[in-house]
Design an enzyme around this catalytic site. Structure first.
Site, mmCIF file in Angstrom:
data_model
loop_
_atom_site.group_PDB
_atom_site.id
_atom_site.type_symbol
_atom_site.label_atom_id
_atom_site.label_comp_id
_atom_site.label_asym_id
_atom_site.label_seq_id
_atom_site.Cartn_x
_atom_site.Cartn_y
_atom_site.Cartn_z
ATOM 1 N N ASN A 21 3.715 14.401 -11.024
ATOM 2 C CA ASN A 21 4.265 14.335 -9.676
ATOM 3 C C ASN A 21 3.176 14.620 -8.639
ATOM 4 O O ASN A 21 2.602 15.716 -8.604
ATOM 5 C CB ASN A 21 5.385 15.372 -9.508
ATOM 6 C CG ASN A 21 5.906 15.422 -8.075
ATOM 7 O OD1 ASN A 21 6.622 14.534 -7.635
ATOM 8 N ND2 ASN A 21 5.526 16.459 -7.326
ATOM 9 N N GLU A 22 2.846 13.606 -7.858
ATOM 10 C CA GLU A 22 2.076 13.704 -6.609
ATOM 11 C C GLU A 22 0.607 14.089 -6.750
ATOM 12 O O GLU A 22 -0.032 14.419 -5.756
ATOM 13 C CB GLU A 22 2.770 14.643 -5.617
ATOM 14 C CG GLU A 22 4.098 14.120 -5.134
ATOM 15 C CD GLU A 22 4.740 14.921 -4.021
ATOM 16 O OE1 GLU A 22 5.657 14.394 -3.364
ATOM 17 O OE2 GLU A 22 4.322 16.076 -3.815
ATOM 18 N N LEU A 23 0.039 14.022 -7.935
ATOM 19 C CA LEU A 23 -1.391 14.320 -8.025
ATOM 20 C C LEU A 23 -2.230 13.280 -7.300
ATOM 21 O O LEU A 23 -3.272 13.605 -6.721
ATOM 22 C CB LEU A 23 -1.838 14.437 -9.485
ATOM 23 C CG LEU A 23 -1.785 15.866 -10.064
ATOM 24 C CD1 LEU A 23 -0.363 16.354 -10.200
ATOM 25 C CD2 LEU A 23 -2.512 15.938 -11.396
ATOM 26 N N SER B 72 3.657 9.709 -9.787
ATOM 27 C CA SER B 72 4.611 9.330 -8.753
ATOM 28 C C SER B 72 4.267 10.122 -7.498
ATOM 29 O O SER B 72 4.309 11.351 -7.527
ATOM 30 C CB SER B 72 6.044 9.638 -9.197
ATOM 31 O OG SER B 72 6.981 9.234 -8.225
#
Length: 824
Positions: A424-426, A470
């Site tokens: 998530n969001e890296l 994502s």
């Protein structure tokens, strides 16, 4: 196969003291101390701040247990720990038998030589995760993460639940303990894996089943495999094990296909695998419930760039849903009933997908079983979120590889699993050319998310797609996350960027996998964790419980943009829910109108882990916020919606449908004053598009607007199919705070339905916006709420109070309010 469960009663002690308390496994230190009344409730007021020491302390669990002699006569005896949180050292009868350092793995230890018939003692020491992390920071480096006042640490040196350290919607409660089942098992031979793949042809599905077993060398062991539809066996065969493997193919004729919610049924077949000895004795067995379906991520070039859509049994569908976070800070407190309520609530709101977010846990088996039953597809993140990770550390990567393989093997048979996602969001600002105080290097990022995890998925579950992050942009520059032409997007310009709700209508991204807006739980929920003096949004306790740094201020700024200032604390809480629901309605109706360009909207977030302001649509007590009620309407399979154009004095009417087949109905529209007096009205026949959206009419309202003005005009829409209204909507040309609303007089009729529920019919003498039912002192679950009422048009709903009450008591408790009550 023999087993001895070690769940149940244990003793817990703080290392270095003689003080012990009774403990229950599965569980954790916090729940055991709370049960023993050694600590106050961490969720109450600001108690959490005084309990941070628990996560900085070393703890020990101890249990005596009896081993029957027959267990020790088995060739193999193992201690199986399904979840140890997190830094554990195990001692059996005073001898160290092993260690653990990953809460997401199942840990097994060969204990046959350490056990004795009769009484035994198992001790599990848990070292402080926080102390370990701080030591690694000092000795090596601080791994960059998005750590603010909402977190005590980034946590990324350890394979431990990220949000355990705090998040911008949850408390800082660093747990330790035996959080999943623990048992002794003894066996001659056992099944270690069952992999089921499907080959779909017209009228038939061939199942390719591979079984792996331990302890089957040197003997004539067989796998008996059968497929069942309920109590009817539809196929069966057997195969001998060779080098620990047995492989078969079974054909299911005239298969019943599994569909996501709203597109068909969810039939589930049962695959049984029995491991038999040469004498025909069943030594071990496994059962897997499967759904026969194809479910793929489809990416192809199109006129807008590259598609991002899920396809079930050959048919693309718009993914409607939300993001899922751990439903309790303490995972062991979750039970099948709580899971069932949340998953069914998602299905009741017409959701067909949930994203299991990467900052939590790989959920319990029952979660996925319920999603299978309800037709909820799962976007499954691996557990990495909003931080950098040591891809340069080979031991860490080996640990992650085992974790990933175990969980993919555990979950892959579920028809609900649609996608594996790396993190998530890296890619949203945490990766760069090299390591800095803000980023990890692309080289180390790629080690984990471009090589290690996709290799595991390709090897262990080759029939499902892998997505590295994502959001992720698959076409071109990866720094350009949330690309409107391809991939998925996290859209936070509303909220973090302070853009108006109308900004959503400028977004034409292919798949919106995160976006959201906060609200407060209702008074009945917040009253359980506050005192009367706390009940002001700006009080110390209310601000303490807000974990988004811009939280309460941002809510109030937007609220004053849209609504009049509420007069009381209770009305403030309710009004934030209406505000949140409006934001999501703007976004999701727009994206559904733009299918197939946009093919998914998963708002942040479905559920809560404690009582606090957050982006959830269902609060910690399971009470639906306004958003969830409105989601049930804007996620409906067939939707009528409108877009106002003040500059031209027109309103566009759209029909959106998820159905493969078309439906012909009648759209009724009326234009009224804010009091409900009719200015214009009409109707026309309309046919829904096939799995798409269409502009079906533009209303010219310029004359009505010139006469009444934007502040005194409401546009009501209703779609009737087969004589039943299946979708309705309201279009405004002014913000609600400027509407010339007047106080409605509600009339209610109540009819008991049994089992504690009541049918309530509500009607009004003038237009009433966002009408909602609640209790004076108790929460109430409603089949519908936060609806709009036109004069003289009754609305029926089912109301179930949280507590059993008589009809007279219910009448006394019942409160009917609308928007105007929030500021009068």
């Amino acid at each position: 196969m023999q087993s001895v469960s070690l769940n149940g009663e244990w003793k817990l002690s703080r290392i270095g003291t003689q003080d012990t308390v009774a403990a229950v496994v599965p569980g954790c230190v916090h729940t055991d101390l709370l049960r023993a009344e050694r600590i106050p409730d961490p969720f109450y007021r600001d108690n959490e701040a005084d309990l941070l020491w628990i996560g900085e302390t070393d703890w020990q669990y101890e249990r005596m247990f009896t081993v029957p002699r027959e267990l020790l006569e088995q060739p193999h005896v193992r201690l199986v720990c399904a979840g140890l949180d997190t830094l554990a050292t195990l001692f059996l009868n005073g001898v160290e038998i092993g260690r653990a350092d990953n809460m997401y793995r199942t840990w097994e230890y060969d204990v046959k030589s350490s056990l004795r018939a009769g009484d035994n003692t198992l001790v599990i020491r848990f070292d402080s995760a926080l102390n370990y992390l701080r030591r690694r920071d000092r000795e090596e480096r601080v791994l960059p993460a998005w750590v603010g006042s909402d977190k005590v640490h980034g946590g990324t040196w350890l394979r431990k639940e990220p949000c355990n350290f705090g998040w911008d919607w949850g408390p800082k409660v660093v747990t330790a303990g035996i959080w999943r089942d623990i048992a002794l098992i003894g066996f001659e031979a056992r099944l270690t894996d069952v992999h089921i793949r499907q080959d779909h042809r017209k009228g038939q599905v061939t199942l390719r089943i591979n079984a792996e077993a331990e302890g089957v060398s040197g003997g004539a062991y067989t796998a008996d495999i059968s497929v069942w539809d309920g109590e009817t066996q539809v196929a069966s065969t057997s195969a001998a094990f060779t080098s620990g493997m047995a492989a078969v193919e079974l054909a299911v004729e005239n298969p019943k296909l599994w569909w996501v919610n709203g597109m068909g049924e969810q039939p589930l077949y049962r695959v049984e695998v029995r491991l038999n000895s040469a004498a025909g004795i069943t030594l071990d067995q496994q059962q897997k419930r499967i759904g026969l379906r194809t479910l793929v991520l489809d990416r192809h070039a199109d006129e807008w760039g590259e598609s991002f859509q899920f396809v079930i049994n050959g048919i693309p569908f718009f993914a409607k849903g939300a993001n899922w976070i751990p439903a309790d800070v303490f995972a062991s407190r979750m039970n099948p009933e709580r899971y069932e309520r949340l998953i069914k609530d998602a299905a009741d709101a017409h959701m067909n997908m949930l994203r299991v977010w990467g900052g939590g846990i790989y959920e319990a088996d029952v979660f996925y079983e319920l999603c299978d039953e309800c037709g909820i597809a799962i976007w499954q993140d691996f557990m990495f979120a909003c931080a950098t990770y040591p891809g340069f550390d080979q031991a860490y990567c080996r640990n992650v590889a085992v974790e990933a393989e175990e969980n993919v093997r555990r979950l892959r048979h579920h028809p609900s699993i649609a996608l594996w996602c790396g993190n998530n969001e890296l890619e949203q600002g945490l990766v760069g050319d090299e390591w800095t105080d803000r980023t990890m290097s692309w080289e180390d990022y790629s080690t984990l998310f471009d090589r290690l995890l996709p290799e595991v998925v390709q090897r262990v579950d080759p029939d499902r797609a892998y997505w590295p992050s994502s959001p992720h942009n698959p076409t071109g520059n990866r720094y350009q996350h949330s690309n409107p032409e391809s991939g998925d997007a996290h859209l936070w310009d509303v909220w973090h960027g302070k853009k108006p709700f109308e900004w959503y209508r400028t977004c034409f991204h292919r798949f919106a996998s995160e976006f959201g807006f906060q609200s407060f739980p209702e008074p009945a929920t917040m009253n359980t964790v506050t005192e009367p003096e706390d009940r002001n949004i700006t009080s110390y306790v209310m601000e303490y419980r807000q974990r988004s740094g811009i939280g309460n201020t941002t809510i109030m700024q937007y609220l004053l943009d849209w609504f009049k200032l509420p007069t009381r604390y209770e009305e403030s809480l309710w009004l934030t829910q209406i505000l949140q629901a409006m934001a999501m309605k703007y976004a999701i109706e727009h994206w559904r109108r733009n299918m197939p360009r946009t093919m998914g909207a998963l708002y942040w977030q479905l559920n809560d882990c404690w009582e606090a302001p957050s982006w959830a649509s269902i609060d910690y007590h399971g009470r639906w916020k306004a958003l969830h009620h409105m989601a049930k309407r804007f996620y409906a399979p067939i939707l009528v919606s409108g877009v106002e154009h003040p500059e031209t004095g027109t309103a566009d009417i759209y029909l959106t449908s998820d159905h493969e087949q078309t439906h012909t109905g009648v759209i009724h529209w009326s234009v009224t004053t804010a009091a409900g007096d009719v200015l214009l009205q009409g109707q026309f026949d309309a046919t829904t598009p096939r799995r798409g959206s269409a502009l079906v009419k533009t209303l010219d309202l310029s004359a009505a607007l010139e006469k009444a003005g934007t502040r005194d005009l409401l546009v009501w829409l209703a779609l009737d199919v087969g004589g039943e209204t299946i979708s309705d909507n309201l279009v405004l040309f002014a913000r609600p705070k400027h509407l010339k609303l007047s106080t409605p007089k509600f009339q209610t009729q109540i009819r008991p339905l049994g089992e504690g529920a009541f049918e309530v019919q509500v009607q009004t003498d003038r237009a009433a916006l966002w009408v909602w039912i609640s209790g004076q002192d108790h929460g109430m679950q409603c089949s519908d709420n936060f609806f709009h009422l036109q004069p003289g048009q009754p609305h029926r709903l089912i109301v179930s109070p949280d507590q059993s009450m008589s009809e007279a008591e219910f009448k006394d408790q019942l409160v009917v309010r609308s928007l105007i009550d929030t500021f009068q």
